[in-house]
Write a protein that holds these residues in place. Sequence first.
Motif, mmCIF file in Angstrom:
data_model
loop_
_atom_site.group_PDB
_atom_site.id
_atom_site.type_symbol
_atom_site.label_atom_id
_atom_site.label_comp_id
_atom_site.label_asym_id
_atom_site.label_seq_id
_atom_site.Cartn_x
_atom_site.Cartn_y
_atom_site.Cartn_z
ATOM 1 N N ALA A 195 44.450 26.989 25.758
ATOM 2 C CA ALA A 195 46.084 26.449 25.870
ATOM 3 C C ALA A 195 46.456 25.863 25.955
ATOM 4 C CB ALA A 195 46.449 28.033 27.231
ATOM 5 N N ALA A 196 45.791 25.038 27.704
ATOM 6 C CA ALA A 196 45.445 23.347 28.582
ATOM 7 C C ALA A 196 45.713 22.610 26.599
ATOM 8 C CB ALA A 196 44.538 23.527 29.489
ATOM 9 N N ASP A 197 44.274 22.699 26.516
ATOM 10 C CA ASP A 197 43.685 21.545 25.087
ATOM 11 C C ASP A 197 45.239 22.082 23.878
ATOM 12 O OD1 ASP A 197 41.889 21.547 26.725
ATOM 13 O OD2 ASP A 197 40.377 22.286 25.617
ATOM 14 N N VAL A 198 45.698 23.311 24.075
ATOM 15 C CA VAL A 198 46.650 23.063 23.082
ATOM 16 C C VAL A 198 47.741 21.975 23.132
ATOM 17 C CG1 VAL A 198 48.735 24.128 21.900
ATOM 18 C CG2 VAL A 198 46.291 25.137 21.848
ATOM 19 N N LEU A 199 48.441 21.580 24.326
ATOM 20 C CA LEU A 199 49.016 20.823 24.746
ATOM 21 C C LEU A 199 49.253 19.543 24.801
ATOM 22 C CD1 LEU A 199 50.396 22.079 27.817
ATOM 23 C CD2 LEU A 199 51.379 22.320 25.719
ATOM 24 N N HIS A 200 47.564 19.155 24.556
ATOM 25 C CA HIS A 200 47.352 17.706 24.691
ATOM 26 C C HIS A 200 47.072 17.665 23.370
ATOM 27 C CE1 HIS A 200 45.610 14.018 25.968
ATOM 28 N NE2 HIS A 200 44.197 14.092 25.225
ATOM 29 N N VAL A 201 45.833 18.064 22.610
ATOM 30 C CA VAL A 201 45.356 17.630 21.509
ATOM 31 C C VAL A 201 46.578 18.344 20.664
ATOM 32 C CG1 VAL A 201 43.256 18.721 20.087
ATOM 33 C CG2 VAL A 201 42.887 18.706 22.177
ATOM 34 N N VAL A 230 50.666 16.059 24.121
ATOM 35 C CA VAL A 230 51.063 15.770 26.077
ATOM 36 C C VAL A 230 50.269 15.261 27.098
ATOM 37 C CG1 VAL A 230 52.105 16.954 28.216
ATOM 38 C CG2 VAL A 230 53.027 18.252 25.280
ATOM 39 N N PRO A 231 50.684 14.228 27.911
ATOM 40 C CA PRO A 231 49.802 13.906 28.736
ATOM 41 C C PRO A 231 48.627 14.692 29.323
ATOM 42 C CG PRO A 231 50.899 12.029 28.632
ATOM 43 C CD PRO A 231 51.598 13.221 27.504
ATOM 44 N N TYR A 232 47.571 14.490 30.005
ATOM 45 C CA TYR A 232 47.130 15.719 30.432
ATOM 46 C C TYR A 232 47.866 15.740 32.138
ATOM 47 C CZ TYR A 232 43.226 16.184 27.743
ATOM 48 O OH TYR A 232 42.074 16.550 26.815
ATOM 49 N N SER A 280 49.392 19.159 33.151
ATOM 50 C CA SER A 280 49.050 19.335 34.444
ATOM 51 C C SER A 280 50.176 19.466 35.864
ATOM 52 C CB SER A 280 48.314 18.325 35.840
ATOM 53 O OG SER A 280 46.862 18.093 35.154
ATOM 54 N N VAL A 281 51.091 18.611 35.761
ATOM 55 C CA VAL A 281 52.470 19.269 36.387
ATOM 56 C C VAL A 281 53.484 20.762 36.455
ATOM 57 C CG1 VAL A 281 54.792 18.810 37.020
ATOM 58 C CG2 VAL A 281 52.387 17.099 37.724
ATOM 59 N N LEU A 282 53.533 20.708 34.793
ATOM 60 C CA LEU A 282 54.134 21.891 34.029
ATOM 61 C C LEU A 282 53.030 23.049 34.306
ATOM 62 C CD1 LEU A 282 56.261 23.216 31.524
ATOM 63 C CD2 LEU A 282 53.820 23.303 30.248
ATOM 64 N N TYR A 283 51.656 23.108 34.602
ATOM 65 C CA TYR A 283 51.257 24.534 34.514
ATOM 66 C C TYR A 283 50.880 24.913 36.114
ATOM 67 C CZ TYR A 283 49.131 25.027 30.120
ATOM 68 O OH TYR A 283 49.022 25.348 28.668
ATOM 69 N N ALA A 284 51.744 24.037 36.921
ATOM 70 C CA ALA A 284 51.600 23.612 38.340
ATOM 71 C C ALA A 284 52.922 24.183 38.947
ATOM 72 C CB ALA A 284 51.098 22.163 39.221
ATOM 73 N N VAL A 285 53.823 23.342 37.987
ATOM 74 C CA VAL A 285 55.445 24.445 38.290
ATOM 75 C C VAL A 285 55.490 26.015 37.858
ATOM 76 C CG1 VAL A 285 57.511 24.610 37.433
ATOM 77 C CG2 VAL A 285 56.329 22.403 38.054
ATOM 78 N N ALA A 286 54.464 26.244 36.703
ATOM 79 C CA ALA A 286 54.308 27.505 36.100
ATOM 80 C C ALA A 286 53.608 28.370 36.857
ATOM 81 C CB ALA A 286 53.518 27.897 35.068
ATOM 82 N N LEU A 287 52.646 28.277 37.938
ATOM 83 C CA LEU A 287 51.740 28.403 38.793
ATOM 84 C C LEU A 287 52.728 28.956 39.894
ATOM 85 C CD1 LEU A 287 49.388 29.810 40.020
ATOM 86 C CD2 LEU A 287 48.482 27.314 40.972
ATOM 87 N N ALA A 291 43.782 21.385 32.918
ATOM 88 C CA ALA A 291 44.537 20.197 32.649
ATOM 89 C C ALA A 291 43.796 19.218 34.165
ATOM 90 C CB ALA A 291 45.887 20.556 32.484
ATOM 91 N N LEU A 292 43.984 19.597 34.672
ATOM 92 C CA LEU A 292 43.598 18.671 35.965
ATOM 93 C C LEU A 292 41.790 17.867 35.753
ATOM 94 C CD1 LEU A 292 45.199 17.532 38.900
ATOM 95 C CD2 LEU A 292 43.894 19.314 40.413
ATOM 96 N N GLY A 293 40.976 19.236 35.512
ATOM 97 C CA GLY A 293 39.750 18.559 35.371
ATOM 98 C C GLY A 293 40.092 17.460 34.524
ATOM 99 N N ASP A 294 40.704 17.594 33.546
ATOM 100 C CA ASP A 294 40.803 16.661 31.786
ATOM 101 C C ASP A 294 41.215 15.898 32.497
ATOM 102 O OD1 ASP A 294 38.762 17.979 30.331
ATOM 103 O OD2 ASP A 294 40.408 18.772 29.767
ATOM 104 N N PHE A 295 42.175 15.389 33.264
ATOM 105 C CA PHE A 295 43.602 14.354 33.563
ATOM 106 C C PHE A 295 42.308 13.388 34.534
ATOM 107 C CE2 PHE A 295 45.445 12.365 37.296
ATOM 108 C CZ PHE A 295 46.150 11.486 36.716
ATOM 109 N N THR A 296 41.082 14.086 35.581
ATOM 110 C CA THR A 296 40.819 13.539 36.740
ATOM 111 C C THR A 296 39.691 12.246 35.612
ATOM 112 O OG1 THR A 296 39.192 15.630 36.901
ATOM 113 C CG2 THR A 296 40.518 14.127 38.330
ATOM 114 N N ALA A 297 38.755 13.377 34.860
ATOM 115 C CA ALA A 297 38.124 13.074 33.527
ATOM 116 C C ALA A 297 38.583 11.790 32.335
ATOM 117 C CB ALA A 297 37.003 13.285 33.138
ATOM 118 N N ALA A 298 39.372 12.430 32.087
ATOM 119 C CA ALA A 298 40.020 11.197 31.040
ATOM 120 C C ALA A 298 40.347 10.379 31.182
ATOM 121 C CB ALA A 298 39.998 12.291 29.796
#
Length: 263
Positions: free
Chosen positions: A92-98, A102-104, A108-115, A156-163
């Motif tokens: 689900a997270a990868d679908v948004l980016h790939v 949508v940038p990581y 990340s912010v979107l899913y944080a708001v959802a959480l 998303a957060l892990g991909d943001f820091t790594a990529a």
Amino acid sequence: MAERRSRSWLTVRGARRVPQITVVFWIIKGLSTAMGESASDYLVHVLPPVLAVLLGFAGFTVALIVQFALARYVAWAYWLAVVMVGTFGTMAADVLHVGLGVPYLYSSVLYAVALAAVFGTWRATEKTLSIHSIDTPRREAFYWAAVVATFAMGTALGDFTAATLRLGYFASAAVFAALIVLPAIGYRWLRWSPILSFWFAYVLTRPLGASIADGLGKPAGAGGLGFGDGPVALVLGVLILVLVGYLAVTRTDAQPPGRTDPV
């Protein structure tokens, strides 16, 4: 004797639907996050991406149906649901980016708001976020909604820091490993709420496990060790099976009925 044994498996009033938090819980949680990352990446490369996502969603749905049908904590069913949430949450997270570009950072912010929305609704409805209060279908639904959001946000957060920040997989893992110590310190010495400490650590296990899995599985040219996503997922799956088998036999993580934690 047979009648007594059969009754012990029946749902009783106040039966808990999630496990007690132990060291083994955190070990399996970390392994499941890493396996979800590796399994997702493997499936979308060996299968057409759309088919992989559909299979991930189907597995996720079946696992939750089984978990809700049992209406009590059973080790294999609970951890099957966690593993499938980890796999489908990664997709689900990868679908948004790939798929949608949508940038990581934004995802990340979107899913944080959802959480935050899940936690807010859960707290307003049930008056607590304690996992020791999960003994009804509605409370369990809130719990799994939060789990799905933590997996998606953590991916998303892990991909943001790594990529995006270009820290690489193992440097990202080191960052999240350092951060995950904070709730332990806060709970042990700073009188943090046990509920806050649990969910803080729970969120961070996802990017930590995913970063380690990517570091092990991805090729050297991409900053990994090149073991392959498939073999990494297989080894992690075997480790999870062994530990879940241990819990299923010993039931050392089964919560007693009626236990509650402070809000």
